[in-house]
Scaffold this motif. Structure first.
Motif, PDB file in Angstrom:
ATOM      1  N   ARG A   1       0.836  -1.191   0.000  1.00 32.48           N
ATOM      2  CA  ARG A   1       0.000   0.000   0.000  1.00 32.48           C
ATOM      3  C   ARG A   1       0.882   1.257   0.000  1.00 32.48           C
ATOM      4  NH1 ARG A   1      -5.713   0.419   0.228  1.00 32.48           N
ATOM      5  NH2 ARG A   1      -5.780   2.627  -0.269  1.00 32.48           N
ATOM      6  N   LEU A   2       1.946   1.208   0.823  1.00 34.47           N
ATOM      7  CA  LEU A   2       2.850   2.351   0.925  1.00 34.47           C
ATOM      8  C   LEU A   2       3.531   2.629  -0.409  1.00 34.47           C
ATOM      9  CD1 LEU A   2       4.318   4.370   2.905  1.00 34.47           C
ATOM     10  CD2 LEU A   2       6.149   2.682   2.959  1.00 34.47           C
ATOM     11  N   ALA A   3       3.994   1.560  -1.070  1.00 37.15           N
ATOM     12  CA  ALA A   3       4.687   1.737  -2.352  1.00 37.15           C
ATOM     13  C   ALA A   3       3.745   2.384  -3.365  1.00 37.15           C
ATOM     14  CB  ALA A   3       5.198   0.391  -2.859  1.00 37.15           C
ATOM     15  N   THR A   4       2.498   1.907  -3.435  1.00 36.79           N
ATOM     16  CA  THR A   4       1.521   2.499  -4.361  1.00 36.79           C
ATOM     17  C   THR A   4       1.287   3.958  -3.997  1.00 36.79           C
ATOM     18  OG1 THR A   4       0.387   0.444  -3.816  1.00 36.79           O
ATOM     19  CG2 THR A   4      -0.594   1.813  -5.541  1.00 36.79           C
ATOM     20  N   LEU A   5       1.167   4.197  -2.699  1.00 35.96           N
ATOM     21  CA  LEU A   5       0.874   5.531  -2.199  1.00 35.96           C
ATOM     22  C   LEU A   5       1.978   6.514  -2.588  1.00 35.96           C
ATOM     23  CD1 LEU A   5      -0.935   7.253  -0.412  1.00 35.96           C
ATOM     24  CD2 LEU A   5       0.314   6.411   1.559  1.00 35.96           C
ATOM     25  N   ILE A   6       3.229   6.081  -2.395  1.00 34.85           N
ATOM     26  CA  ILE A   6       4.336   6.982  -2.719  1.00 34.85           C
ATOM     27  C   ILE A   6       4.343   7.256  -4.226  1.00 34.85           C
ATOM     28  CG2 ILE A   6       6.845   7.258  -2.665  1.00 34.85           C
ATOM     29  CD1 ILE A   6       6.871   5.703  -0.060  1.00 34.85           C
ATOM     30  N   ALA A   7       4.026   6.228  -5.008  1.00 41.30           N
ATOM     31  CA  ALA A   7       3.955   6.429  -6.458  1.00 41.30           C
ATOM     32  C   ALA A   7       2.853   7.426  -6.802  1.00 41.30           C
ATOM     33  CB  ALA A   7       3.710   5.094  -7.147  1.00 41.30           C
ATOM     34  N   GLU A   8       1.703   7.334  -6.111  1.00 35.70           N
ATOM     35  CA  GLU A   8       0.599   8.290  -6.329  1.00 35.70           C
ATOM     36  C   GLU A   8       1.044   9.712  -6.016  1.00 35.70           C
ATOM     37  OE1 GLU A   8      -2.547   7.895  -7.257  1.00 35.70           O
ATOM     38  OE2 GLU A   8      -2.881   5.725  -7.185  1.00 35.70           O
ATOM     39  N   MET A   9       1.780   9.855  -4.910  1.00 32.16           N
ATOM     40  CA  MET A   9       2.214  11.180  -4.498  1.00 32.16           C
ATOM     41  C   MET A   9       3.168  11.766  -5.531  1.00 32.16           C
ATOM     42  SD  MET A   9       2.550  10.780  -0.361  1.00 32.16           S
ATOM     43  CE  MET A   9       3.939   9.713  -0.303  1.00 32.16           C
ATOM     44  N   ARG A  10       3.986  10.899  -6.117  1.00 31.78           N
ATOM     45  CA  ARG A  10       4.918  11.351  -7.153  1.00 31.78           C
ATOM     46  C   ARG A  10       4.117  11.841  -8.346  1.00 31.78           C
ATOM     47  NH1 ARG A  10       7.499   9.632 -11.710  1.00 31.78           N
ATOM     48  NH2 ARG A  10       9.766   9.948 -11.824  1.00 31.78           N
ATOM     49  N   LYS A  11       3.035  11.111  -8.674  1.00 36.28           N
ATOM     50  CA  LYS A  11       2.206  11.507  -9.812  1.00 36.28           C
ATOM     51  C   LYS A  11       1.585  12.890  -9.581  1.00 36.28           C
ATOM     52  CE  LYS A  11       0.702   7.079 -11.497  1.00 36.28           C
ATOM     53  NZ  LYS A  11      -0.395   6.141 -11.272  1.00 36.28           N
ATOM     54  N   LEU A  12       1.270  13.192  -8.330  1.00 34.36           N
ATOM     55  CA  LEU A  12       0.694  14.501  -8.029  1.00 34.36           C
ATOM     56  C   LEU A  12       1.712  15.622  -8.236  1.00 34.36           C
ATOM     57  CD1 LEU A  12      -1.348  13.735  -4.795  1.00 34.36           C
ATOM     58  CD2 LEU A  12      -2.266  14.444  -6.994  1.00 34.36           C
ATOM     59  N   GLY A  13       2.981  15.263  -8.220  1.00 32.31           N
ATOM     60  CA  GLY A  13       4.023  16.260  -8.479  1.00 32.31           C
ATOM     61  C   GLY A  13       4.889  16.601  -7.289  1.00 32.31           C
ATOM     62  N   ILE A  14       4.639  15.956  -6.144  1.00 32.33           N
ATOM     63  CA  ILE A  14       5.369  16.289  -4.918  1.00 32.33           C
ATOM     64  C   ILE A  14       6.823  15.817  -5.011  1.00 32.33           C
ATOM     65  CG2 ILE A  14       5.425  15.924  -2.414  1.00 32.33           C
ATOM     66  CD1 ILE A  14       2.427  15.217  -2.631  1.00 32.33           C
ATOM     67  N   THR A  15       7.742  16.641  -4.561  1.00 34.75           N
ATOM     68  CA  THR A  15       9.131  16.199  -4.401  1.00 34.75           C
ATOM     69  C   THR A  15       9.209  15.392  -3.108  1.00 34.75           C
ATOM     70  OG1 THR A  15       9.781  18.319  -5.325  1.00 34.75           O
ATOM     71  CG2 THR A  15      11.531  16.958  -4.353  1.00 34.75           C
ATOM     72  N   ILE A  16       9.776  14.214  -3.173  1.00 34.65           N
ATOM     73  CA  ILE A  16       9.803  13.354  -1.989  1.00 34.65           C
ATOM     74  C   ILE A  16      11.242  12.999  -1.631  1.00 34.65           C
ATOM     75  CG2 ILE A  16       9.128  11.100  -1.060  1.00 34.65           C
ATOM     76  CD1 ILE A  16       6.713  11.273  -3.010  1.00 34.65           C
TER      77      ILE A  16
END
Lengths: 250, 597, 297
Positions: B533-548
């Motif tokens: 779930r976390l891996a998918t979530l981080i990928a989603e956040m990247r899609k939104l444009g956030i620098t992580i």
């Protein structure tokens, strides 16, 4: 290869913070004069296990014996007087006190005379010459390596029968790591039994007689360095899977 | 992105049964009012009780919600009472402007006393408030020309409104009405970002600063608010008493309010009411043992502070939990929500940054250029300086040297709350949630810096505050759905398992719409399912444009999702590049397993 | 105002300053191993004075025997407070600053119980053996030998406390506990024993302060809270944990208070002192000596 009679024996130990056990059903032994390693990834429960043995944490189940006597549930400060010393993770010295005072505080429990304390302090300075020069300085001003040496010296002046060290090489440059292992060699030569938690796996396996691998709070493997070396269990415990797989995954 | 389309909206206001605490409060108040109507002794007693409830509600904001113990509350009431008496009797003011003056004077003194406590540990404040209480008592006798000395001031007039003169029963109802209004205001404030921020500051301020709260400003607010309420309560006290004299305001009077708040239930809305009813009205009615009352108060205070720190209100709440099992929160109704808007991530430039702790170099000349909208992983053995790096970026440690820029903004030396306001959000190695609050409240708290409604609008639930609250509630539900916890939105955060608390932290960070998100070991302690779930979530956040930027030990996760990987060892950069390059490097394997070259 | 008057005011300021400094030092003693400020510390001074009155004036015990009994009794009460009001809260991290409430509660109980037992009237206590309350004049300087005794005893006792922390292993162990409780335990140092010991000693030291100050200020149950506040002011000026700083801070508070008594009434004097301390805390939050607290909360 048969192991010497245990001086420290842990059986069925469970311990954790609050209700969640971090370490479960752990059994391990350190023989008289033996050097034993406890390996495992971050968060595997190594430090928690050491704290439970040394009395900083109360185990929720299990038995710990030191020289044949049950010690589970005894306070840390009491166990120090029984010959069990624990050098905690992260160079836990008294940073505001002087180096000489730090070493003296190591002998607090023993009720020694002034002369004997001075003699033991000199012995420690012989083992760690850098500390002698810094004797009047506040311990917090020492370099990382010197702080680690001081933490070890603090335990050594008690002449413990069992010495537990939690990642003494943490954050040290390779040359200092060598120094730590040289000192550990001296300590073992004096007949002190050593239980060592370490991250520098190869060097540790080169030093100890026996090793346990802890994973997710349980003992995942145990054996002599030679036995463990034949399997990939150690590498797996640290990296999750073999680096060979990583290339494919990335 | 399938899950975003079916995001549940904020649940409609839930219909729920009154709690046991609320029932007890209402019934007790009704009984008290009935007593007040029955004869003039009870009326006077309960008028004072109502004034004490009002005053204690003010102290509850400071000593309960903000956790700053004050012994000056009685002295501030005294100042308010005298201000009212002097203004009305000696200068002929009418009651209402005099009450305003009393509130202002109380607020001013409280703020003044609180100034050092904005920076210092709160025990300083305790002693300052003791000194203030002693000084006020002494001054009353000294300022004879103003205060009338030991004789006090006689003949405080009753308030009047549109020609109606309040007296007797009317004063009682007036005080009850003002107290009820104050209750409503405090309830509004404490169920908003202000209350959550006070709560976070009480718990140690780290979460608060990470969400953009300035602890000093919030503490100052608590001082001013409680001081104003004390002054106002003083005004009513003067009216009810008609005569104000120094002997009303002893040291024990100040202790009494602390006693009421601590025993009633600190940081609970009903605490002051329950405290006054149980520990002032009841003993007065029973009437006996007056001379031993302070000893009994002391013993009670000691016993409660050890055995029942949550007070009566807390005891009733936990009784309710035991008697009536938790009602499951109604499942949120899924509706089509507006899609989450993309976020413009910020690039980060770290230049020759070093950090020393005493003789130990935790970071040594670290340089990284992180383009916007990518996932950067920082890995390395224990003690290599990874978390130190995150703490430098988020401002919790000052860098010893070097420069960190968000876009072109230099942030070395800025306070953590200021950096948070530059849209930098973070999570912690061990999740730092406000355990007493619900999951959705914790999530909403992450939007602290986004809310434009000020304290006044929040207190009175003015339209903008209501609109913003509704919007952010809805958005919080969206983020909770994104992390898979929408169905637990109304559960108490402390009851969630560790892995889910971590996900709530991520939701809390996301509602701040971070341009830079710092994750400190997000995978630690997660189960296999949660990890996916976390891996998918981080990928989603990247899609939104956030620098992580993510510090992580879990090499598989890093290899799967990171765009670039930096390996730290002993505070220096050992390797930098794509995951593939980095993990193939023999040096890195050595750093992990301790091989020597 | 004549030189004689100013000197007389200074002597009484320094004497009271020495008393405030001793209160500050007793706060430090209890604070060191626990990070707890014992708000009941002032009441132990009061108890010292009241016990001394009961034993020396009531039972006519000689000064030394009376003082010894006072110290033992106060020490036992200090221990009781630690067990009742401090240890349960230190054991539970969730209580945050719960000790503020619990030590305050303890002080309320002590104060009001004493009111019941002793009444609220001030009582006379005999001076230190060899000293008297009679005024002696040397040149422009007027003082009593009791005042001299208080100043000397304060300086000597603070020197002894400092020597204890700097030069004895037990003293250093207390500092070690202050710095790292678990680290101390791993070196065989028992924080529990040292905490109990520190509270007992701090209470006894406060009581001793009460015994020697009582002949000057009179023994009454109301002196505790005032002395706690003045002791705190001395501490805030000198810097928390700094015993010599506490002495300097105490002198400053005592002299400001004493010199301002010429033109200011008691109320104004208290306001003036409070203003001085507030201003100082704003400019130098960690006292004039500027030693930083280990951690702000």
């Amino acid at each position: 290869m048969s192991r010497p009679e245990p001086i420290l024996a842990v059986d069925g130990l469970a311990v954790g913070y609050g209700v969640v056990p971090i370490v479960r059903d752990v059994a391990l032994a350190v023989g008289r004069g033996e050097a034993v390693a406890l390996l495992g990834a971050n968060g595997a429960g190594k430090s928690t296990l050491l704290k439970a043995i040394s009395g900083l944490l109360k185990p929720s189940a299990g038995r710990i014996r030191l020289a044949g006597k049950d010690i589970q549930g005894l306070a840390a400060e009491t166990l120090v007087g029984r010959g069990l010393s624990h050098v905690a993770e992260g160079r836990r010295i008294f940073r505001k006190e002087s180096v000489a005072d730090n070493i003296q505080l190591g002998m607090y429990r023993l009720g020694l005379g002034r002369a004997e304390m001075a003699r033991r302090r000199d012995e420690a300075f012989t083992l760690f010459p850098a500390l002698r020069e810094k004797a009047p300085a506040a311990a917090g001003t020492l370099s990382g390596g010197q702080q680690q040496m001081l933490a070890i010296a603090q335990a050594l002046v008690r002449r413990p029968s069992v010495l537990m060290l939690d990642e003494p090489s943490l954050g040290l440059a390779p040359i200092l790591v060598d120094e730590v292992f040289r000192v550990l060699g001296d300590i073992r030569a004096q007949g002190v039994s050593v239980l060592l938690v370490e991250q520098v796996v190869e060097q540790t396996l080169g030093f100890v007689d026996f090793a346990y691998v802890l994973a997710n709070g349980r003992i995942a493997a145990a054996g002599t360095p030679a036995e463990l070396g034949r399997t990939d269990v150690v590498r797996q415990a640290y990296l999750g899977r073999a680096p060979a797989d990583l290339e494919g995954a990335a | 992105m399938g899950m975003i389309d079916t995001i549940p909206a904020a649940p409609a206001a839930r219909l729920r049964l009154p709690t046991l605490t609320a029932t007890i409060c209402v019934v007790a108040t009704l009984i008290a009012a009935a007593f007040a109507m029955s004869n003039s002794y009870y009326l006077l007693l309960l008028t004072f009780a109502a004034i004490y409830v009002m005053a204690a509600m003010g102290l509850n904001v400071l000593s309960g919600y903000a956790g700053i113990i004050s012994i000056a509350h009685g002295a501030l009431i005294c100042v308010g009472a005298y201000a009212t008496a002097i203004a009305t009797v000696q200068y002929g003011w009418s009651f209402w402007p005099a009450a305003g003056l009393a509130a202002a004077v109380g607020m001013g003194f409280s703020g003044l006393l609180g100034l050092p406590a904005l920076r210092l540990s709160s025990w300083y404040f305790v002693l300052i408030t003791i000194a203030f209480t002693l000084a006020v008592t002494a001054m009353l006798a000294d300022l004879r020309w103003l205060t009338g000395g030991y004789g006090g001031i006689v003949g405080v007039p009753a308030p009047s409104l549109f020609g109606y003169r309040f007296s007797g029963v009317a004063v009682f109802w007036l005080v009850v009405a003002v107290s009820a209004l104050l209750w409503w205001v405090i309830a509004n404030l404490m169920n908003s970002r202000v209350g959550w921020a006070l709560h976070a500051i009480r718990e140690g301020a780290v979460t608060a600063q990470a969400s953009g709260v300035s602890p000093a400003r919030l503490r100052l607010f608590a001082f001013l608010f409680s001081g104003a309420v004390a002054g106002l309560a003083g005004a009513f006290y003067a009216v009810a008493k008609v005569v104000v004299t120094p002997e009303d305001f002893t040291f024990d009077f100040s202790i009494f309010f602390l006693f009421v708040v601590v025993l009633g239930g600190p940081a609970r809305l009903s605490g002051p009411l329950l405290g006054v009813l149980a520990f002032f009205v009841l003993p007065e009615l029973l009437g006996s043992l007056k001379e031993y009352r302070m000893i009994a108060y002391g013993v009670g205070l000691l016993a409660f502070s050890i055995f029942l720190p949550e007070g009566l209100a807390g005891a009733i709440a936990s009784l309710q939990r035991r008697l009536m099992p938790e009602r499951k929160a109604a499942a949120a109704v899924p509706t089509r929500a507006k899609p989450i808007e993309p976020i413009a991530g910020t690039p980060v430039t770290i230049d020759d940054v070093s950090k020393r702790f005493g003789g130990v170099k935790a970071l040594d000349g670290v340089a990284m250029a992180l383009p916007a909208g990518r996932i950067h992983a920082v890995v390395g053995p224990n003690g290599s300086g990874k978390t130190t790096l995150l703490n430098l970026i988020s401002g919790f440690y000052p860098a010893s040297s070097g420069s960190i820029r968000l876009g072109t903004t230099e942030i070395v030396g800025a306070a953590p709350s200021r950096i948070a306001r530059l849209s930098v959000q973070r999570t912690f190695q061990t999740p730092k949630l406000l355990g007493d609050l619900s999951v959705i409240e914790n999530t909403r708290f992450g939007g602290y810096a986004r809310e434009a409604a000020n304290g006044f609008e929040l207190a009175l639930r003015l339209p903008r505050a209501r609109r913003e609250a509704a919007d952010l509630d809805g958005e919080a539900m969206q983020w909770l759905a994104l992390v898979g916890l929408a169905d637990r939105a109304h559960d108490q955060a402390a009851l969630l398992p560790h892995g889910q608390q971590r996900l709530v932290e991520i939701a809390r960070a996301l509602i701040g719409r971070p341009q830079l998100l710092l994750l400190d070991e997000p995978a630690a302690g997660l189960s296999m399912g949660e990890l996916e779930r976390l891996a998918t979530l981080i990928a989603e956040m990247r899609k939104l444009g956030i620098t992580i930027v993510m510090v992580e030990h879990h090499i598989e996760l890093v290899a799967d999702i990171a765009d670039t990987v930096t390996v730290l060892d002993q505070g220096r950069i050992l390797a930098q590049g794509s995951a593939e390059e980095v993990f193939r490097s023999a040096e890195v394997v050595k750093a992990y397993t301790g091989g020597r070259s | 105002m004549s030189l004689e008057d100013i000197l007389a005011l200074l002597v009484s300021g320094v004497t009271m300053g020495a008393v405030y400094a001793m209160v500050a030092v007793s706060l430090n003693i209890a604070f060191k191993p626990t990070n707890v400020f014992n708000l009941a510390q002032g009441e132990f001074v009061m108890l010292g004075a009241m016990f001394a009155w009961g034993l020396m004036t009531g039972w006519s015990l000689p000064w030394l025997a009376g003082t010894a009994l006072v110290l033992v009794a106060a020490g036992a009460l200090g221990l009781l407070e630690e067990r009742l009001a401090v240890a349960p809260l230190l054991a539970n991290a969730r209580h945050h600053h719960g000790w503020i409430i619990s030590t305050l509660a303890f002080s309320i109980v002590v104060l009001h119980t004493s009111d019941r037992v002793y009444g609220t009237d001030p009582q006379a206590v005999p001076p230190v053996p060899g000293a008297s309350l009679d005024m002696v004049q040397i040149g422009a300087l007027t003082f009593s030998t009791q005042q001299v005794a208080v100043i000397v005893l304060a300086a000597l006792s603070i020197a002894a406390v400092e020597w204890f922390y700097r030069s004895t292993l037990v003293g250093k162990a207390v500092l070690a506990v202050a710095e790292d409780r678990d680290g101390a335990r791993l070196n065989g140092i028992s924080p529990l024993t040292l905490t109990m010991g520190s509270f007992a000693v701090a209470a006894a030291y406060s009581a001793f302060t009460g015994v020697i100050a009582a002949p000057l200020v009179l023994a009454s149950t109301s002196i505790g809270m005032m002395l706690l506040v003045k002791g705190f002011m001395a501490l805030a000026i000198g810097g928390v944990g700094n015993n010599w700083g506490a002495l300097a801070g105490g002198m400053l508070v005592g002299c400001v208070e004493s010199l301002s008594s010429v033109s200011a009434t008691p109320g104004y004097r208290q306001v003036l002192l409070l203003a001085v301390v507030l201003a100082l805390l704003l400019v130098r939050p960690h006292g004039l000596a500027g030693a930083r607290l280990t951690r702000e909360v």
